[in-house]
Enzyme design. Sequence first.
Site, PDB file in Angstrom:
ATOM      1  N   ARG A  23       4.383   4.033  -0.689  1.00  0.00           N
ATOM      2  CA  ARG A  23       4.974   3.834   0.645  1.00  0.00           C
ATOM      3  C   ARG A  23       4.359   2.604   1.338  1.00  0.00           C
ATOM      4  O   ARG A  23       5.031   1.593   1.539  1.00  0.00           O
ATOM      5  CB  ARG A  23       4.774   5.101   1.493  1.00  0.00           C
ATOM      6  CG  ARG A  23       5.579   5.159   2.777  1.00  0.00           C
ATOM      7  CD  ARG A  23       4.994   4.364   3.924  1.00  0.00           C
ATOM      8  NE  ARG A  23       3.632   4.733   4.280  1.00  0.00           N
ATOM      9  CZ  ARG A  23       2.901   4.064   5.161  1.00  0.00           C
ATOM     10  NH1 ARG A  23       3.381   2.997   5.774  1.00  0.00           N
ATOM     11  NH2 ARG A  23       1.642   4.428   5.423  1.00  0.00           N
ATOM     12  N   ASP A  24       3.069   2.657   1.637  1.00  0.00           N
ATOM     13  CA  ASP A  24       2.470   1.586   2.436  1.00  0.00           C
ATOM     14  C   ASP A  24       2.407   0.291   1.635  1.00  0.00           C
ATOM     15  O   ASP A  24       2.579  -0.805   2.189  1.00  0.00           O
ATOM     16  CB  ASP A  24       1.066   1.998   2.886  1.00  0.00           C
ATOM     17  CG  ASP A  24       0.613   1.273   4.139  1.00  0.00           C
ATOM     18  OD1 ASP A  24       1.297   0.325   4.559  1.00  0.00           O
ATOM     19  OD2 ASP A  24      -0.437   1.637   4.704  1.00  0.00           O
ATOM     20  N   HIS A 215      -7.868   5.280   6.963  1.00  0.00           N
ATOM     21  CA  HIS A 215      -6.763   4.496   6.357  1.00  0.00           C
ATOM     22  C   HIS A 215      -7.112   3.029   6.593  1.00  0.00           C
ATOM     23  O   HIS A 215      -6.749   2.446   7.610  1.00  0.00           O
ATOM     24  CB  HIS A 215      -5.470   4.907   7.044  1.00  0.00           C
ATOM     25  CG  HIS A 215      -4.233   4.194   6.581  1.00  0.00           C
ATOM     26  ND1 HIS A 215      -3.304   4.768   5.742  1.00  0.00           N
ATOM     27  CD2 HIS A 215      -3.748   2.959   6.862  1.00  0.00           C
ATOM     28  CE1 HIS A 215      -2.298   3.930   5.543  1.00  0.00           C
ATOM     29  NE2 HIS A 215      -2.548   2.808   6.214  1.00  0.00           N
ATOM     30  N   HIS A 217      -7.014  -0.875   5.717  1.00  0.00           N
ATOM     31  CA  HIS A 217      -6.429  -2.011   5.013  1.00  0.00           C
ATOM     32  C   HIS A 217      -7.556  -2.992   4.710  1.00  0.00           C
ATOM     33  O   HIS A 217      -8.536  -3.083   5.461  1.00  0.00           O
ATOM     34  CB  HIS A 217      -5.327  -2.647   5.874  1.00  0.00           C
ATOM     35  CG  HIS A 217      -4.052  -1.842   5.842  1.00  0.00           C
ATOM     36  ND1 HIS A 217      -2.991  -2.175   5.033  1.00  0.00           N
ATOM     37  CD2 HIS A 217      -3.700  -0.711   6.487  1.00  0.00           C
ATOM     38  CE1 HIS A 217      -2.024  -1.277   5.206  1.00  0.00           C
ATOM     39  NE2 HIS A 217      -2.421  -0.380   6.083  1.00  0.00           N
ATOM     40  N   CYS A 248      -0.589  -7.070   4.683  1.00  0.00           N
ATOM     41  CA  CYS A 248      -0.366  -6.868   6.099  1.00  0.00           C
ATOM     42  C   CYS A 248       0.734  -7.835   6.523  1.00  0.00           C
ATOM     43  O   CYS A 248       0.582  -9.046   6.340  1.00  0.00           O
ATOM     44  CB  CYS A 248      -1.662  -7.132   6.864  1.00  0.00           C
ATOM     45  SG  CYS A 248      -1.447  -7.063   8.635  1.00  0.00           S
ATOM     46  N   ASN A 257      -3.902  -1.915   1.201  1.00  0.00           N
ATOM     47  CA  ASN A 257      -4.874  -0.860   1.521  1.00  0.00           C
ATOM     48  C   ASN A 257      -6.023  -0.958   0.528  1.00  0.00           C
ATOM     49  O   ASN A 257      -5.891  -1.555  -0.536  1.00  0.00           O
ATOM     50  CB  ASN A 257      -4.243   0.528   1.336  1.00  0.00           C
ATOM     51  CG  ASN A 257      -3.044   0.754   2.228  1.00  0.00           C
ATOM     52  OD1 ASN A 257      -1.957   0.321   1.922  1.00  0.00           O
ATOM     53  ND2 ASN A 257      -3.253   1.433   3.327  1.00  0.00           N
TER      54      ASN A 257
END
Length: 296
Positions: A23-24, A215, A217, A248, A257
């Site tokens: 997802r991320d 979480h 990054h 990002c 991440n």
Amino acid sequence: MISQSNPDLTNTDQVCIFEVGPRDGLQNETGFIETADKVRLIDLLSNTGISRIEVTSFVSPKWVPQMADAKDVFEAIGRTPNIRYAALTPNLKGYRRAREAGANEVAIFGAASETFSQKNINCSIAESIERFKPVIEAAKADDMPVRSYVSCIIECPFEGAVAPDQVARLAEIFITMGCYEISLGDTTGAGVPETVIEMLNSVTSAVPVSRLAGHFHDTGGRAVDNIKASLDLGLRTFDTSVGGLGGCPYAPGSPGNAATGKVVNLLNGLGIDTGIDIEKLNEAEIFARQLKEGRQ
Ligand code: HMG
Ligand code: MG
């Protein structure tokens, strides 16, 4: 029966890795990644011993075209018992789509910065709280666990530094509303151990540490240091991304991440168990890198 709670958070020798790469990581890729490749990545991850995988988001396909195949991905993945397959849901529409697709848990996502909230989900922080209420109500009725993100825990890409007590305020609101866990998002990867510790001291005065996840990054290259600092303060759940997938959107070319393999190696080195098979994880990491490199 899937447990509503985290793995044994009272056991200091155990950490839960929450894999967010599909997802991320993938949401930031420009150009559509084939559904079959997303499914293959998730199936490889399901084979590693990871207990929670964020599969996709049920968001507006106009806002995030990469996640437009959320339902198809959920339908095609192989399910391993005891893995919780999660999805982001910004509103009731997203929640209903996620439930229909068979998500085992959902996540609402708010921000500690007004401008980021507007840019990310097109509403103010106060409006977002109102929007999340019916999601949480519906999830409660379905016995569906709800996680919550708080973005911009250190810095907002538009407003700069974010006050720790603003992060604590929002985390407390989401816990009171019924979220089982708050994932604290260092969205821009600007955190360093000093600022992360200051933020966590504030948040843990409002929310029990056992309900928090980190979480981080890796934009600034300090994600692993920030995880170490968080571990020292008692956090036992960390979101990571296979092969460090992602980036990002506010820092082009930046890493994503904290990479799952890097974090699992760190934890293993500290004698902390994650239940993850590093060789099987390596297969998933190789595939994740191929997906990324194939697009550069
Ligand atoms: P909006 O435009 O204000 O929504 O977007 P709306 O309610 O006015 O609806 C507009 C259109 O979108 C309508 O369609 C809706 O049906 C549709 P139309 O009538 O124009 O054809 N729509 C939806 N379609 C599918 N699924 C839905 C949905 N909702 C509305 N759930 C909205 C508001 C929240 C939907 C939008 O801003 C959005 O989707 N934002 C998502 C942004 C996003 O995914 N960002 C990345 C995830 S957050 C993140 O990465 C940070 C995190 O990793 C932590 C960290 O690192 O900090 C979690
Ligand atoms: Mg993120």
